[in-house]
Design a protein around this motif. Structure first.
Motif, PDB file in Angstrom:
ATOM      1  N   VAL A  38       0.843  -1.210   0.000  1.00 54.27           N
ATOM      2  CA  VAL A  38       0.000   0.000   0.000  1.00 54.27           C
ATOM      3  C   VAL A  38       0.868   1.247   0.000  1.00 54.27           C
ATOM      4  N   GLU A  39       1.903   1.249   0.831  1.00 56.28           N
ATOM      5  CA  GLU A  39       2.800   2.396   0.871  1.00 56.28           C
ATOM      6  C   GLU A  39       3.604   2.513  -0.420  1.00 56.28           C
ATOM      7  N   VAL A  40       3.899   1.377  -1.046  1.00 54.96           N
ATOM      8  CA  VAL A  40       4.618   1.411  -2.319  1.00 54.96           C
ATOM      9  C   VAL A  40       3.803   2.165  -3.367  1.00 54.96           C
ATOM     10  N   PHE A  41       2.496   1.985  -3.353  1.00 59.82           N
ATOM     11  CA  PHE A  41       1.625   2.703  -4.298  1.00 59.82           C
ATOM     12  C   PHE A  41       1.739   4.217  -4.110  1.00 59.82           C
ATOM     13  N   TYR A  42       1.727   4.688  -2.878  1.00 63.57           N
ATOM     14  CA  TYR A  42       1.805   6.127  -2.625  1.00 63.57           C
ATOM     15  C   TYR A  42       3.187   6.680  -2.976  1.00 63.57           C
TER      16      TYR A  42
END
Length: 538
Positions: free
Chosen positions: A412-416
């Protein structure tokens, strides 16, 4: 900053041939006003058949400059942000004049350039008629572009001015919930894995102690059986030491970078500050990389420590610089202004060869001079044959499982982060990013320790490289996800853009491989030393 005048509004007219708005303030965040949802007059929202072909133009901007005065800490007033509110206004003026002469002049100066709809005494409101353009009209349409500025006292402090972006995104709550949810799940799994491992190891220790007391001649079983080979140096041990040292150097650099970012030293307004800080920190952390590499190289009974130190200093920077140089040549071929000039490339080479490499050699010198690491058990002269292995300790199964779990905890943080890099969005959640890094490192360490234990129980002592690669293979999932992200979110029509994206993501994935691989290896090495140091070996 000097104290601004009392809040007032000033209107200026701009050339009708230059409708581009380029108003900005350096070093402070920009936020849309809450009135933005009502910027267009309700008349423009009517779905009337007569007006469905008309276009409404935002031709007026209101800038509200937010200022803060803290007399206890600093004399004067500091600008902490500004808000922008668009309007669609059908301007009317007193005299029919040439508006080219009024560009940049305050409204109403010398009795000219005077607007009926935008003056100091009569500011723009939402109730005024909107600026309407009929696409079917063949004649010219005059558009007057204006803006006004107002100063407003704000309780926002200078140190927290960028918190505006924390609360302005629509999915901020979803973002926070996803990170906290991942952190809770990882901690729960960590507790379960730790409990199982402790109970299993305690039972193994009790069984081995009972065998020592009851029957000294009974054959050993399980992971204790390979005690004479578990610390045998692996093949290509020098390259393993180089990879470990580089991963440690990158990991320490990331920790310092996140610390500076969380403390507010790196402003999100300067998009290059994060990369510049990372380069400087990585260069000066070379001493730790050389020290760690030399320590393991001597443990593996290596002799050419200078060569090992040079490879530690050259491997990761050399590969990254080569990819970056090829990509820069492609940009030069397109005659783009985004190409890095030769002077900057030369400065990077000086930092690499003039600072990083000497510091790596210094660290390797001190690391090799120290006493070698003493392992709990001795290595037999003749290596033991490894029996056939079950499917769940197969090398490719290990790669699949060990890479999927860490990446699943942080994707999820990789997406941001990818959105911040490739969609030119601000990224301000450095505290949560550091938390996600901790989650990633804990997950890599736990899953590598578990898989290493299973491998040793199956009498396979070739755990050195497998623990490194198994933990680092989550970088392959990162690269695969970056390709999926590019296909679903980005629109790259030219081959050079695709090459730039793939090249930069290769560098990022390679860095992640070295970092996570080193974390997993160090966790597995600590675990192996602990369990073999706790049992009695004849």
């Amino acid at each position: 900053a000097p104290k601004p005048p009392a809040p007032k509004e000033e209107a200026k007219a701009e050339k009708k041939e230059e409708p581009k708005q380029d108003k900005k303030m350096t070093g402070v965040p920009d936020a849309k006003s809450k009135a933005d949802d009502k910027a267009v007059d309700p008349k423009a929202e009517k779905k009337d058949d007569k007006k469905k072909d008309k276009v409404y133009i935002f031709n007026h901007l209101r800038f509200t400059v937010l200022v803060n005065e803290d007399k206890s800490k600093r004399a004067g007033i500091r600008v902490v942000g500004f808000e922008v509110e668009p309007f669609s206004i059908a301007h009317t003026h007193v005299n029919q004049i040439d508006w080219d002469q009024c560009a940049g002049q305050p409204a109403g100066s010398r009795g000219q350039c005077s607007l009926n709809t935008c003056t100091q005494g009569k500011p723009v409101t939402q109730n005024q008629a909107p600026m309407v353009i009929d696409p079917n009209s063949k004649g010219p349409t005059e558009i007057v572009w204006t803006y006004d500025v107002a100063f407003k006292q704000s309780p926002i402090r200078w140190s927290t001015r960028w918190d505006t972006y924390l609360h302005s995104t629509d999915d901020a709550e979803v973002h926070w919930f996803s990170i906290l949810n991942s952190f809770t799940i990882v901690l729960f799994l960590a507790g379960i894995v730790a409990m199982i491992m402790v109970r299993t190891l305690r039972r193994d220790f009790q069984r081995y102690q009972e065998q020592d007391i009851l029957d000294e001649g009974q054959e050993e079983t399980g992971w204790k059986l390979v005690h004479g080979d578990v610390f045998r140096p692996p093949k290509m041990a020098g390259w393993l030491a180089v990879c470990i040292g580089t991963g440690v150097q990158l990991s320490i650099s990331i920790c310092f970078l996140m610390l500076f970012a969380c403390l507010g030293f790196l402003s999100p307004a300067n998009r290059g500050a994060l990369m510049q800080a990372m380069l400087f920190i990585f260069v000066f952390m070379g001493i730790f990389g050389g020290f760690t590499s030399a320590r393991f190289f001597r443990m593996f009974k290596g002799n050419r420590w200078r060569s090992n130190a040079l490879w530690t200093a050259m491997l990761f920077p050399g590969i990254s610089f080569s990819i970056f140089f090829v990509l820069n040549i492609l940009i030069w071929g397109q005659k783009s202004s985004g190409a890095v000039p030769f002077g900057t490339l030369f400065a990077l080479l000086l930092m690499w060869l003039g600072i990083s490499a000497p510091l790596t050699l210094v660290g390797a010198f001190f690391g090799y001079r120290k006493q070698p690491i003493e392992n709990p058990t001795r290595v037999n002269q003749i290596p033991r044959q490894v029996p056939a292995q079950p499917w769940f300790v197969n090398f490719w199964v290990n790669l699949l499982v060990c890479g999927l779990l860490p990446f699943g905890a942080v994707f999820v943080e990789v997406f941001y982060v990818l959105s911040s890099i490739w969609l030119h969005q601000f990224y301000y959640l450095f505290g949560f990013l550091f938390l996600v890094l901790v989650i990633l490192w804990l997950t890599c360490a736990e899953i590598t320790v578990v898989m290493c234990y299973f491998q040793l129980c199956c009498e396979d002592y070739h755990w050195w490289w497998r623990s490194y690669v198994s933990s680092g293979c989550c970088s392959f999932y990162l690269f695969a996800y970056s390709l999926f992200y590019a296909k679903s979110k980005l629109q790259m029509a030219r081959g050079v853009a695709v090459a730039l994206y793939v090249g930069y993501m290769l560098i990022v994935s390679y860095s992640m491989f070295l970092i996570t691989g080193s974390i997993g290896f160090l966790a597995a090495y600590w675990f192996v030393r602990k369990i073999y140091g706790a049992v009695k070996i004849d």
